[in-house]
Design a protein around this motif. Structure first.
Motif, PDB file in Angstrom:
ATOM      1  N   THR A  36       0.858  -1.182   0.000  1.00  0.00           N
ATOM      2  CA  THR A  36       0.000   0.000   0.000  1.00  0.00           C
ATOM      3  C   THR A  36       0.899   1.238   0.000  1.00  0.00           C
ATOM      4  OG1 THR A  36      -1.913   1.039   1.051  1.00  0.00           O
ATOM      5  CG2 THR A  36      -0.224   0.195   2.540  1.00  0.00           C
ATOM      6  N   SER A  37       0.279   2.414   0.022  1.00  0.00           N
ATOM      7  CA  SER A  37       1.082   3.639   0.029  1.00  0.00           C
ATOM      8  C   SER A  37       0.341   4.724   0.790  1.00  0.00           C
ATOM      9  CB  SER A  37       1.321   4.122  -1.412  1.00  0.00           C
ATOM     10  OG  SER A  37       0.075   4.500  -1.979  1.00  0.00           O
ATOM     11  N   ASP A  38       1.122   5.687   1.266  1.00  0.00           N
ATOM     12  CA  ASP A  38       0.526   6.842   1.953  1.00  0.00           C
ATOM     13  C   ASP A  38      -0.461   7.543   1.021  1.00  0.00           C
ATOM     14  OD1 ASP A  38       0.340   8.945   4.003  1.00  0.00           O
ATOM     15  OD2 ASP A  38       1.418  10.171   2.540  1.00  0.00           O
ATOM     16  N   GLU A  39      -0.071   7.707  -0.262  1.00  0.00           N
ATOM     17  CA  GLU A  39      -0.931   8.415  -1.222  1.00  0.00           C
ATOM     18  C   GLU A  39      -2.277   7.721  -1.353  1.00  0.00           C
ATOM     19  OE1 GLU A  39       2.251   7.321  -2.041  1.00  0.00           O
ATOM     20  OE2 GLU A  39       3.062   9.260  -1.449  1.00  0.00           O
ATOM     21  N   TRP A  40      -2.250   6.388  -1.497  1.00  0.00           N
ATOM     22  CA  TRP A  40      -3.510   5.642  -1.682  1.00  0.00           C
ATOM     23  C   TRP A  40      -4.395   5.800  -0.439  1.00  0.00           C
ATOM     24  CZ3 TRP A  40      -6.865   2.182   0.328  1.00  0.00           C
ATOM     25  CH2 TRP A  40      -7.814   1.622  -0.532  1.00  0.00           C
ATOM     26  N   ILE A  41      -3.819   5.597   0.733  1.00  0.00           N
ATOM     27  CA  ILE A  41      -4.639   5.618   1.960  1.00  0.00           C
ATOM     28  C   ILE A  41      -5.231   7.012   2.181  1.00  0.00           C
ATOM     29  CG2 ILE A  41      -4.664   5.234   4.462  1.00  0.00           C
ATOM     30  CD1 ILE A  41      -2.261   3.299   4.035  1.00  0.00           C
ATOM     31  N   ALA A  43      -5.757   9.389  -0.116  1.00  0.00           N
ATOM     32  CA  ALA A  43      -6.743   9.721  -1.161  1.00  0.00           C
ATOM     33  C   ALA A  43      -8.050   8.953  -0.976  1.00  0.00           C
ATOM     34  CB  ALA A  43      -6.152   9.434  -2.537  1.00  0.00           C
ATOM     35  N   ARG A  44      -7.984   7.690  -0.581  1.00  0.00           N
ATOM     36  CA  ARG A  44      -9.205   6.864  -0.509  1.00  0.00           C
ATOM     37  C   ARG A  44      -9.907   6.928   0.838  1.00  0.00           C
ATOM     38  NH1 ARG A  44     -10.258   3.703  -5.317  1.00  0.00           N
ATOM     39  NH2 ARG A  44      -8.507   4.251  -6.650  1.00  0.00           N
ATOM     40  N   THR A  45      -9.191   7.359   1.898  1.00  0.00           N
ATOM     41  CA  THR A  45      -9.820   7.323   3.232  1.00  0.00           C
ATOM     42  C   THR A  45      -9.698   8.630   4.022  1.00  0.00           C
ATOM     43  OG1 THR A  45      -7.860   6.613   4.498  1.00  0.00           O
ATOM     44  CG2 THR A  45      -9.134   4.880   3.404  1.00  0.00           C
ATOM     45  N   ALA A 114     -21.427  -2.540  17.106  1.00  0.00           N
ATOM     46  CA  ALA A 114     -20.315  -2.199  16.211  1.00  0.00           C
ATOM     47  C   ALA A 114     -20.076  -0.682  16.229  1.00  0.00           C
ATOM     48  CB  ALA A 114     -20.559  -2.745  14.818  1.00  0.00           C
ATOM     49  N   CYS A 115     -19.864  -0.086  15.059  1.00  0.00           N
ATOM     50  CA  CYS A 115     -19.464   1.330  15.041  1.00  0.00           C
ATOM     51  C   CYS A 115     -20.613   2.271  15.406  1.00  0.00           C
ATOM     52  CB  CYS A 115     -18.872   1.689  13.690  1.00  0.00           C
ATOM     53  SG  CYS A 115     -17.532   0.604  13.209  1.00  0.00           S
ATOM     54  N   SER A 116     -21.836   1.742  15.484  1.00  0.00           N
ATOM     55  CA  SER A 116     -22.961   2.567  15.957  1.00  0.00           C
ATOM     56  C   SER A 116     -23.044   2.526  17.479  1.00  0.00           C
ATOM     57  CB  SER A 116     -24.285   2.042  15.396  1.00  0.00           C
ATOM     58  OG  SER A 116     -24.226   1.890  14.014  1.00  0.00           O
ATOM     59  N   ALA A 156      -6.603  -3.338   6.886  1.00  0.00           N
ATOM     60  CA  ALA A 156      -5.574  -2.932   7.853  1.00  0.00           C
ATOM     61  C   ALA A 156      -5.332  -1.419   7.931  1.00  0.00           C
ATOM     62  CB  ALA A 156      -4.261  -3.661   7.565  1.00  0.00           C
ATOM     63  N   PRO A 157      -5.394  -0.680   6.792  1.00  0.00           N
ATOM     64  CA  PRO A 157      -5.128   0.767   6.915  1.00  0.00           C
ATOM     65  C   PRO A 157      -6.237   1.520   7.642  1.00  0.00           C
ATOM     66  CG  PRO A 157      -4.805   0.002   4.655  1.00  0.00           C
ATOM     67  CD  PRO A 157      -5.483  -1.104   5.386  1.00  0.00           C
ATOM     68  N   LEU A 158      -7.395   0.873   7.814  1.00  0.00           N
ATOM     69  CA  LEU A 158      -8.560   1.605   8.305  1.00  0.00           C
ATOM     70  C   LEU A 158      -8.691   1.613   9.819  1.00  0.00           C
ATOM     71  CD1 LEU A 158     -11.204   0.158   5.801  1.00  0.00           C
ATOM     72  CD2 LEU A 158      -9.802   2.200   5.523  1.00  0.00           C
ATOM     73  N   PHE A 159      -8.472   0.451  10.451  1.00  0.00           N
ATOM     74  CA  PHE A 159      -8.938   0.270  11.829  1.00  0.00           C
ATOM     75  C   PHE A 159      -7.863   0.549  12.868  1.00  0.00           C
ATOM     76  CE2 PHE A 159     -11.673  -2.499   9.165  1.00  0.00           C
ATOM     77  CZ  PHE A 159     -12.857  -1.799   9.364  1.00  0.00           C
ATOM     78  N   ALA A 160      -8.316   1.005  14.071  1.00  0.00           N
ATOM     79  CA  ALA A 160      -7.364   1.398  15.117  1.00  0.00           C
ATOM     80  C   ALA A 160      -8.034   1.350  16.485  1.00  0.00           C
ATOM     81  CB  ALA A 160      -6.832   2.790  14.812  1.00  0.00           C
ATOM     82  N   ILE A 191     -21.678  -8.342   4.893  1.00  0.00           N
ATOM     83  CA  ILE A 191     -20.757  -7.434   4.184  1.00  0.00           C
ATOM     84  C   ILE A 191     -19.704  -6.817   5.113  1.00  0.00           C
ATOM     85  CG2 ILE A 191     -22.391  -6.936   2.331  1.00  0.00           C
ATOM     86  CD1 ILE A 191     -22.897  -4.192   3.562  1.00  0.00           C
ATOM     87  N   LEU A 192     -19.921  -6.955   6.427  1.00  0.00           N
ATOM     88  CA  LEU A 192     -18.933  -6.442   7.396  1.00  0.00           C
ATOM     89  C   LEU A 192     -19.102  -7.253   8.670  1.00  0.00           C
ATOM     90  CD1 LEU A 192     -16.873  -4.478   8.529  1.00  0.00           C
ATOM     91  CD2 LEU A 192     -18.674  -2.778   8.803  1.00  0.00           C
ATOM     92  N   GLN A 193     -18.188  -8.182   8.905  1.00  0.00           N
ATOM     93  CA  GLN A 193     -18.368  -9.013  10.094  1.00  0.00           C
ATOM     94  C   GLN A 193     -17.053  -9.585  10.596  1.00  0.00           C
ATOM     95  OE1 GLN A 193     -20.467 -12.709   9.591  1.00  0.00           O
ATOM     96  NE2 GLN A 193     -20.028 -12.803   7.408  1.00  0.00           N
ATOM     97  N   GLU A 206     -19.237  -2.160  -0.993  1.00  0.00           N
ATOM     98  CA  GLU A 206     -20.647  -2.333  -0.649  1.00  0.00           C
ATOM     99  C   GLU A 206     -20.951  -1.637   0.685  1.00  0.00           C
ATOM    100  OE1 GLU A 206     -22.778  -3.159  -2.636  1.00  0.00           O
ATOM    101  OE2 GLU A 206     -24.545  -3.558  -1.408  1.00  0.00           O
ATOM    102  N   VAL A 207     -20.019  -1.761   1.644  1.00  0.00           N
ATOM    103  CA  VAL A 207     -20.215  -1.084   2.937  1.00  0.00           C
ATOM    104  C   VAL A 207     -20.284   0.427   2.708  1.00  0.00           C
ATOM    105  CG1 VAL A 207     -19.176  -0.566   5.190  1.00  0.00           C
ATOM    106  CG2 VAL A 207     -19.121  -2.904   4.309  1.00  0.00           C
ATOM    107  N   PHE A 208     -19.385   0.940   1.874  1.00  0.00           N
ATOM    108  CA  PHE A 208     -19.357   2.376   1.569  1.00  0.00           C
ATOM    109  C   PHE A 208     -20.724   2.828   1.052  1.00  0.00           C
ATOM    110  CE2 PHE A 208     -16.292   5.854   0.315  1.00  0.00           C
ATOM    111  CZ  PHE A 208     -17.255   6.749  -0.126  1.00  0.00           C
ATOM    112  N   PRO A 238     -20.066  12.652  12.914  1.00  0.00           N
ATOM    113  CA  PRO A 238     -20.317  11.366  12.258  1.00  0.00           C
ATOM    114  C   PRO A 238     -19.311  10.300  12.671  1.00  0.00           C
ATOM    115  CG  PRO A 238     -19.115  12.820  10.782  1.00  0.00           C
ATOM    116  CD  PRO A 238     -19.188  13.527  12.116  1.00  0.00           C
ATOM    117  N   HIS A 239     -19.681   9.047  12.439  1.00  0.00           N
ATOM    118  CA  HIS A 239     -18.716   7.959  12.617  1.00  0.00           C
ATOM    119  C   HIS A 239     -17.520   8.205  11.704  1.00  0.00           C
ATOM    120  CE1 HIS A 239     -16.768   4.224  12.939  1.00  0.00           C
ATOM    121  NE2 HIS A 239     -17.229   3.695  11.818  1.00  0.00           N
ATOM    122  N   GLN A 240     -16.322   7.985  12.263  1.00  0.00           N
ATOM    123  CA  GLN A 240     -15.070   8.311  11.563  1.00  0.00           C
ATOM    124  C   GLN A 240     -14.531   7.079  10.832  1.00  0.00           C
ATOM    125  OE1 GLN A 240     -13.616  11.714  12.220  1.00  0.00           O
ATOM    126  NE2 GLN A 240     -15.769  11.897  12.811  1.00  0.00           N
TER     127      GLN A 240
END
Ligand code: UT7
Length: 318
Positions: A36-41, A43-45, A114-116, A156-160, A191-193, A206-208, A238-240
């Protein structure tokens, strides 16, 4: 969901706190671990870095203690503790462990939506106040790095990891909560579990797509119950998950992005903690004044959605 019955006892948020692990994991470090790359993460997130580490109970104790201190409350005065988490340290008793470490003695239970989860817990907290509790501690904490597959660049780039907490105190009169909506559609679970003991598995696109739709739908219901329009909203929290999701939802709701609380660039997606982390950041930066209307809206696995409208300070002007 029904509108709030007239005469219901209300509450106001009187303190808040956050906890983030010390370890910062940057996109550049991630790019050394996977394809992956800093640019991709970015730009997309919109995420630049995230915090990794700690336990759900430990982070909850830290954010909860701060919230109690800001509210100026001795822990013994709390009547109820609601802990939203989707990554409990233990099968049960996580809220009870936090309660014990904070020196409280009261009803204490975990909520997993979950995130709610934080908005679910916030509405539960107001429910306890409506039924006679005077002071409730609501905490949202997740340690998603423990259920992240570090070989999956799609997640992996998303969650923390992180935690945020608020104290709600009862007041005379209707209080801050003007409208709320809790929703779930179990037909979208796949779709998310994450299986118990397993990793997060997600169909990102699909989640998006679904996320934007259910956030907007839930937020519109809460605003309708509160009798307000998007123009009245001073701040949306909003949820981040992804800045593009927040942007798309804000556009559809007709709320300018300048009125959105966003911290995901530094925190990533911390699930149950993401909304209280964004709220605390906005409050600490003086973005909310008494009387302002604040719209909370989350979505997550299940799929769940949750939103509520709060009049900051419960209608008391500065
Ligand atoms: O709390 C709720 C939890 N989840 C969410 O809210 C997530 C919702 N979904 C999303 O945020 C986005 O769908 C993602 C950020 C997960 C993915 O963004 P996207 O714009 O939907 O990208 P994509 O999945 O369509 O992938 C585009 C390209 C693909 O390559 P090709 O097929 O175009 O050659 C992927 O293989 O990007 C590739 N890709 C990556 N490249 C670099 C996927 N992940 C990565 C990555 N680094 N980490």
């Amino acid at each position: 969901m029904p509108a709030i019955r007239p005469g219901t006892k209300g509450g106001v948020i009187s303190g808040w706190g956050i906890a983030l692990p010390e370890k910062v994991l940057t996109n550049h470090e991630l790019a050394e671990m996977m394809d992956t790359s800093d640019e991709w993460i970015v730009a997309r997130t919109g995420i630049h870095e995230r915090r990794i580490g700690g336990s759900t109970i430990g982070l909850s104790v830290e954010s909860g203690r701060q919230a109690l201190e800001m509210a100026g409350l001795d822990p013994s005065r709390i009547d109820g503790l609601v802990l939203a988490t989707t990554t409990p340290d233990k099968q049960w008793g996580n809220a009870a462990a936090v309660q014990n470490e904070l020196g409280m003695r009261c009803g204490a239970f975990d909520v997993n939506a979950a995130c709610s989860g934080f908005v679910y817990a916030l509405v539960c907290g107001h429910g306890l106040i409506a039924m006679g509790a005077d002071r409730v501690l609501v905490i949202g904490t997740d340690t998603l790095s423990r259920i992240t597959d570090w070989d999956d660049r799609g997640t992996a780039p998303l969650f923390a990891d992180g935690s945020g907490a608020v104290v709600i105190e009862s007041v005379d009169g209707p209080g801050q909560l003007l409208g709320w909506d809790l929703d779930a559609d179990g037909s979208l679970l796949s779709i998310l579990q994450a299986e118990v003991g397993g990793y997060i598995r997600m169909e990102g696109k699909e989640v998006f797509r679904r996320a934007v739709r259910i956030m907007v739908d839930s937020a519109e219901k809460s605003m309708a119950h509160a009798g307000i329009s998007a123009d009245d909203v001073a701040l949306i929290v909003p949820h981040q998950a992804n800045v593009r999701i927040i942007d798309a939802a804000c556009q559809r709701l007709g709320i300018p992005m300048e009125r959105a609380a966003v911290v995901l660039d530094k925190t990533g997606n911390t699930s149950s903690a993401s909304i209280p982390l964004a709220l605390a950041d906005a409050l600490d930066n003086g973005r909310v004044a008494n009387g302002d209307l604040v719209l909370f809206v989350g979505f997550g696995g299940g799929m769940t959605a949750a939103s509520c409208v709060v009049r900051w300070g419960g209608g008391v002007d500065d």
